[in-house]
Design an enzyme around this catalytic site. Structure first.
Site, PDB file in Angstrom:
ATOM      1  N   ASN A   1       0.815  -1.344   0.119  1.00  0.00           N
ATOM      2  CA  ASN A   1      -0.088  -0.060  -0.086  1.00  0.00           C
ATOM      3  C   ASN A   1       0.861   1.294   0.236  1.00  0.00           C
ATOM      4  O   ASN A   1       1.313   1.660   1.102  1.00  0.00           O
ATOM      5  CB  ASN A   1      -0.885  -0.008   1.286  1.00  0.00           C
ATOM      6  CG  ASN A   1      -1.988   0.978   1.261  1.00  0.00           C
ATOM      7  OD1 ASN A   1      -1.680   2.063   0.581  1.00  0.00           O
ATOM      8  ND2 ASN A   1      -3.010   0.932   1.998  1.00  0.00           N
ATOM      9  N   ASP A   2       1.060   1.872  -1.216  1.00  0.00           N
ATOM     10  CA  ASP A   2       2.088   3.072  -1.325  1.00  0.00           C
ATOM     11  C   ASP A   2       1.698   4.026  -0.463  1.00  0.00           C
ATOM     12  O   ASP A   2       2.536   5.195  -0.459  1.00  0.00           O
ATOM     13  CB  ASP A   2       2.223   3.482  -2.651  1.00  0.00           C
ATOM     14  CG  ASP A   2       2.227   2.668  -4.018  1.00  0.00           C
ATOM     15  OD1 ASP A   2       3.450   2.188  -3.898  1.00  0.00           O
ATOM     16  OD2 ASP A   2       1.480   2.613  -4.770  1.00  0.00           O
ATOM     17  N   CYS A   3       0.285   3.990  -0.117  1.00  0.00           N
ATOM     18  CA  CYS A   3      -0.378   5.289   0.439  1.00  0.00           C
ATOM     19  C   CYS A   3      -0.090   5.292   2.073  1.00  0.00           C
ATOM     20  O   CYS A   3      -0.707   5.991   2.830  1.00  0.00           O
ATOM     21  CB  CYS A   3      -1.562   5.152   0.010  1.00  0.00           C
ATOM     22  SG  CYS A   3      -1.683   5.774  -1.833  1.00  0.00           S
TER      23      CYS A   3
ATOM     24  N   ASN B   1       1.974   5.775   4.776  1.00  0.00           N
ATOM     25  CA  ASN B   1       3.259   6.427   4.849  1.00  0.00           C
ATOM     26  C   ASN B   1       3.691   6.605   6.106  1.00  0.00           C
ATOM     27  O   ASN B   1       3.527   7.707   6.565  1.00  0.00           O
ATOM     28  CB  ASN B   1       3.449   7.611   3.659  1.00  0.00           C
ATOM     29  CG  ASN B   1       2.790   7.331   2.535  1.00  0.00           C
ATOM     30  OD1 ASN B   1       2.007   8.220   2.084  1.00  0.00           O
ATOM     31  ND2 ASN B   1       3.367   6.368   1.611  1.00  0.00           N
TER      32      ASN B   1
END
Ligand code: BGC
Length: 811
Positions: free
Chosen positions: A482-484, A486
């Site tokens: 999940n690149d989001c 962070n």
């Protein structure tokens, strides 16, 4: 509401009105040369790299939608129309668009004149072929003019729309007979050009956009077309185009085909010029000659059809469910091939100038196409591994033209390395080709550092082992899948990118998704080591895997589901203690697929929590409750409005993780229910809400909290394709390649009577019949091959070219 229908026999989706809720796309090309084509012939084409070698211009997010493509105009007296409705938008008497496998046919009828345009990229060819067939369906002879149009892109698609102070002075063309050559920058460092030709004499032509359109006109009303008079313009700078004008006369009932070729040629440096200032056109002339006749076009189209017959012959399902058959046999595999070819580069949601090929993305895509094109899968693995660093981490993306890692985005997405184990083991299981492990592959493309691929896998594995946090769980780095999410970003500044900002280089934030992934692919690594006689390696790795299982059980369980992570401060993410984001799909999916705590009942509890909290009418949402405000310590995930993207949408890519998890539990009914909720063929009837193509998956469907739940975005280029194909074929239908044969272990809804699959595996053909007389979900009672009962569910490897009957009885 529907806007077309599936023609299963032809393997086409037939769109019956140009007014679809969004442009519905198809792809042309299978090797180097690709075209994106919408149902009204919008889109563009490029060779090898959508950013650096773009042939035709396309303006994203334009008004009206989807303006720009390969257009035909028919000027028939006072009436001007286009067979695909756009760009002219004259009402047609009939309209049809057939999106097939790597070709599109658009047909329009107006006032007794029929125009059918076939678009495709012949195999092994750097060109789009456009065959326009005109038929006079009226009672009187007809004379009319046909105008073609493409607008050239000045090669670098990013620069093309940005650097106008330069670009408006660089455009150059040549006109030779019925062909327009685009040679911008050829005088300097480029040794490639494009051309657009037709196999007919011209009344005239245009190569300067403004002369063709007339000042302040759009593509819908080009002055040259409306007046029926090509300007014979020669572009010098500004915006070069290619437009042919051909006059056609047809008797009643008569038909005539014009063949247009839109191609790309590279010349060796020393053979760039025919004479000073005149480009060497031999390559183009050769291509034009190859497709000079309609018969040659038919033959090339036939080759393309046979190519697809072969690709789709490796897994053919016959079930009682037509929608399932068309997903498994045609459309899902087709989408997998497109994601192989384009990764995440060019669609109607990806502009072809941003993301090149993703490391995690392309490794995952591989499970969707490895059975179709194993040799190309092998090369893809080697290319990906060459963008790995010596410490096992990897560039997050690379550029297809150079195959070099993209240093703007860099690395430190800590899930990345493990996907290489997933793809490589899947490749070996499909092909039996263990030699790939010995192939020398450099780190960061530096040839001096080359090591056998096996060493890359080992470093992938140990990258996780060497990057554990306070709970013994994997550090998340910039982000995991999940690149989001962070957790180390802490961004306050709207001008910085969540993806590349790492404001705090913490060694605290840990990911339970990577933990599950490590257990799952770590076991694959162990099994591989054991299989190739590296017993010590296998034992050492197994200890790390066991330790991770213990860490998850001890620190990763929240009472009724798996935690998602620990944040920068060591606080729980995805816990009942949180106000929002109490439960996330990713860690449930990966820990369930890995069977962590299966015996203790944790998998069943976690998946029941998924059912209770994340499931909705449109699929399984990513998290709940949705974030209603921005949390600086979580980053991009909380930047999205509720119900969109990674903030509680149905992120289709990870729904199959839950489906596969359900099959671990043997709950076929639920696994298939989740499958059906997001598989596009089942959503066709609600195309007005869904808005996107009913033949391919979209990355995201708006979740329950959104303003329009059920509305999809980002179709085509998504890991959803490969993961759903993997889930349905290998876990629900349960036919799974293994090192030593095909493992058979279906997990289906108990109501099913059974199904049949023809699977070509390592060159042998298996006709597999699964029967379910006791109406169970899972469990093998008996498997036999060619009348002989086999012990266990595994079908042994057979000689290439042989055919076998396999009977499977569940019970
Ligand atoms: C990216 C994937 C990522 C996913 C979830 C997609 O857009 O291509 O790499 O895993 O989003 O954030």
């Amino acid at each position: 509401m529907k806007f077309g229908y599936f023609d299963d026999a032809a393997r086409e989706y037939v769109i019956t009105t140009p007014r679809t809720p969004y442009p519905w796309l198809n792809y042309l090309g299978n090797e180097d040369f690709f075209g994106l084509i919408s149902h009204t012939a919008g889109g563009y084409c490029y060779c090898k790299d959508a950013r650096f070698r773009r042939l035709t211009r396309y303006r994203y997010n334009n008004v009206p939608w989807d303006d720009g493509g390969r257009y035909f105009y028919i000027q028939d007296g006072d009436c001007v129309w286009s067979p695909g409705w756009k760009p002219v938008r004259t009402e047609l008497d009939q309209y049809r668009c057939r999106h097939g496998l790597s070709y599109t046919i658009i047909q329009g009828v107006k006032n007794g004149l029929e125009a059918e345009a076939l678009f495709f990229v012949p195999l092994g060819t750097w060109a789009e072929v456009h065959r326009l067939t005109l038929t006079n369906r009226s009672q009187a002879p007809r004379t009319f003019r046909v105008f073609s149009l493409v607008e050239w892109c000045l090669w670098n698609a990013h620069d093309d729309l940005n650097n106008l102070q330069r670009n408006f002075s660089t455009g150059e063309v040549e006109i030779d007979g019925s062909t327009v050559y685009h040679k911008t920058e050829y005088r300097e460092r480029r040794d490639h050009y494009a051309f657009y030709g037709v196999n007919a004499p011209l009344v005239g032509f245009d190569t300067d956009r403004d002369a063709f359109l007339g000042a302040y006109n759009g593509f819908d009303r080009p002055a040259a077309v409306v007046e029926g008079k090509p300007r014979n313009s020669e572009a010098h700078g500004w915006s070069p185009i290619a437009s042919h004008c051909v006059e056609v006369r047809l008797e009643p009932g008569e038909a005539r085909s014009l063949v247009f070729v839109l191609g790309y040629v590279e010349n060796p440096q020393e053979q760039k010029w025919e004479r000073p200032g005149v480009i060497n056109k031999a390559g183009a002339r050769d291509l034009l000659a190859r497709f000079a006749t309609p018969a040659a076009v038919d033959a090339a189209l036939q080759d393309l059809r046979s190519f697809w017959d072969r690709l789709l012959s490796h897994y053919v399902l016959e079930s009682g469910d037509g929608k399932l058959n068309r997903m498994v046999n045609v459309w899902n595999q087709y989408q997998c091939m497109v994601t192989f070819n384009l990764s995440r580069s060019a669609s109607y949601f990806e502009t072809g100038i941003g993301r090149g090929f993703g490391f995690r993305d392309s490794n995952q895509d591989l499970i969707g196409f490895v059975h179709q094109v194993p040799a190309r899968a092998r090369q893809r693995i080697l290319d990906l591994a060459a963008t790995q660093f010596a410490d096992g981490s990897a560039y997050h993306q690379y550029q297809p033209l150079t195959k070099r890692g993209n240093s703007d985005i860099g690395g430190n997405f800590n899930d990345d390395p493990l996907w290489l184990i997933f793809s490589t083991t899947a490749y070996i299981k499909e092909t039996g080709d263990f030699t790939i492990l010995d192939a020398p592959v450099p780190f960061d493309n530096d040839e001096r550092s080359a090591q056998p691929l096996f060493e890359h896998l080992k470093r992938s594995f140990y990258h996780t082992v060497n990057n554990l946090g306070p709970h013994g769980l994997p550090l998340i780095g910039r982000a995991d899948w999940n690149d989001c999410l962070n957790l180390n970003c802490f961004s306050n500044d709207p001008n910085e990118s969540f993806q590349t900002t790492g404001n705090r280089a913490g060694r605290t934030a840990e990911s339970l998704m990577i933990a599950g992934q490590f257990v799952l692919y770590g076991r694959e690594f162990v099994a591989l080591c054991a299989r190739i006689g590296k017993g010590d390696e296998a034992r050492a790795a197994q200890e790390h895997v066991d330790r991770m299982v213990r860490a998850v059980l001890e620190h990763g369980w929240d009472g009724a589901w798996f935690l998602r992570a620990y944040d920068f401060f060591g606080r729980k993410v995805g816990s009942k203690e949180n106000e929002e984001g109490q439960i996330f799909i990713e860690s449930q999916g990966f820990c369930a697929m890995a069977g962590i705590g299966l015996e203790e009942g944790r998998v069943v509890t976690a998946l029941d929590s998924v059912r209770e909290r994340l499931d909705c009418e449109f699929g399984v949402m990513l998290n709940q409750p949705a974030f209603t405000r921005y949390l600086i310590e979580y980053g991009e995930i909380s930047s999205y409005p509720q119900g969109y993207k990674e903030n509680a949408a149905v992120f289709c890519h990870n729904n199959p993780w839950i489906m596969i998890g359900e099959t671990v539990l043997g709950r076929g009914e639920r696994a298939f229910e989740y499958y059906r909720k997001i598989a596009p063929a089942y959503l066709e009837e609600m195309s007005d809400l869904h808005r996107l193509e009913p033949y391919v998956y979209a990355q995201m469907v708006a979740g329950r909290d959104a303003y329009r739940p059920g509305e999809a975005k980002n179709s085509w280029l998504t890991g959803t394709a490969a993961w759903n194909y993997y889930a349905i074929t290998q876990f629900i239908l349960g036919i799974k390649p293994g090192y030593d044969g095909l493992d058979i272990n279906p997990c289906i809804p108990p109501a099913w009577e059974g199904f049949r699959v023809t699977r070509i595996f390592r060159g042998a053909t298996y006709h597999i019949e699964v029967r379910n007389p006791r109406h169970v979900s899972k469990g093998i009672k008996r498997v036999s091959m060619d009348g002989k009962v086999l012990s266990g569910g595994a079908i042994p490897i057979s000689d290439p070219g042989t055919e076998h009957r396999v009977m499977v009885e569940l019970g």
